[in-house]
Design a protein around this motif. Structure first.
Motif, short mmCIF file in Angstrom:
data_model
loop_
_atom_site.label_atom_id
_atom_site.label_comp_id
_atom_site.label_asym_id
_atom_site.label_seq_id
_atom_site.Cartn_x
_atom_site.Cartn_y
_atom_site.Cartn_z
N PHE A 1 0.82 -1.21 0.00
CA PHE A 1 0.00 0.00 0.00
C PHE A 1 0.86 1.27 0.00
CE2 PHE A 1 -3.56 -2.69 1.71
CZ PHE A 1 -4.33 -2.55 0.56
N LEU A 2 2.03 1.22 0.63
CA LEU A 2 2.94 2.36 0.60
C LEU A 2 3.43 2.63 -0.81
CD1 LEU A 2 4.60 4.43 2.29
CD2 LEU A 2 6.39 2.70 2.36
N THR B 1 3.12 5.90 -5.67
CA THR B 1 3.08 5.91 -7.13
C THR B 1 1.88 6.69 -7.65
OG1 THR B 1 4.17 3.77 -7.17
CG2 THR B 1 3.05 4.44 -9.17
N LEU B 2 0.73 6.44 -7.09
CA LEU B 2 -0.46 7.14 -7.56
C LEU B 2 -0.42 8.63 -7.26
CD1 LEU B 2 -3.22 4.57 -6.65
CD2 LEU B 2 -2.39 5.16 -8.91
N GLY B 3 -0.02 8.99 -6.05
CA GLY B 3 0.00 10.40 -5.66
C GLY B 3 1.00 11.22 -6.45
N ALA B 4 2.23 10.76 -6.51
CA ALA B 4 3.26 11.52 -7.21
C ALA B 4 3.03 11.52 -8.71
CB ALA B 4 4.64 10.93 -6.89
N GLY B 5 2.62 10.40 -9.26
CA GLY B 5 2.41 10.32 -10.70
C GLY B 5 1.25 11.17 -11.19
N LEU C 1 13.08 -2.24 -1.23
CA LEU C 1 13.99 -2.17 -0.09
C LEU C 1 13.23 -2.09 1.23
CD1 LEU C 1 16.80 0.23 -1.33
CD2 LEU C 1 16.94 -2.23 -0.98
N LEU C 2 12.16 -1.30 1.27
CA LEU C 2 11.35 -1.23 2.49
C LEU C 2 10.67 -2.55 2.80
CD1 LEU C 2 9.65 2.27 2.24
CD2 LEU C 2 11.27 1.49 3.97
#
Length: 92
Positions: A11-12, A17-21, A54-55
């Motif tokens: 979900f992170l 991805t959705l917000g920045a894109g 990585l996270l």
């Protein structure tokens, strides 16, 4: 049984991805053109994907920690833990 650490990492990645894109996509394509905008989009996608992996790897291998701050402290030491706290303050 559902592994909530993996689900949280998924979900992170999705929300980042959705917000920045969605916010940056029209401006990038207008300013740079189609080819350069597409290269920038895939480059940003790869960086976000790599960071998310990585996270996810960190959260799956560090079982005694409850958050990202404590996990990074147990893996990388106090200096990385302080840098992480400063980055979180800047980003959020």
């Amino acid at each position: 049984m559902v592994d909530y650490r993996v689900l949280g990492a998924v979900f992170l990645i999705a929300s980042t991805t959705l917000g920045a894109g969605m916010l940056a996509l029209p401006f990038a394509f207008n300013s740079l053109g189609f080819l350069s905008g597409t290269i920038l989009l895939f480059s940003a996608w790869f960086v976000m994907l790599y960071g998310g992996v990585l996270l996810m790897d960190l959260s799956c291998h560090v079982f005694e920690s409850r958050n990202i701050y404590a996990s990074i402290g147990s893996v990388s030491g106090k200096w990385a833990q302080y840098c992480t706290s400063i980055l979180f303050l800047i980003l959020f």
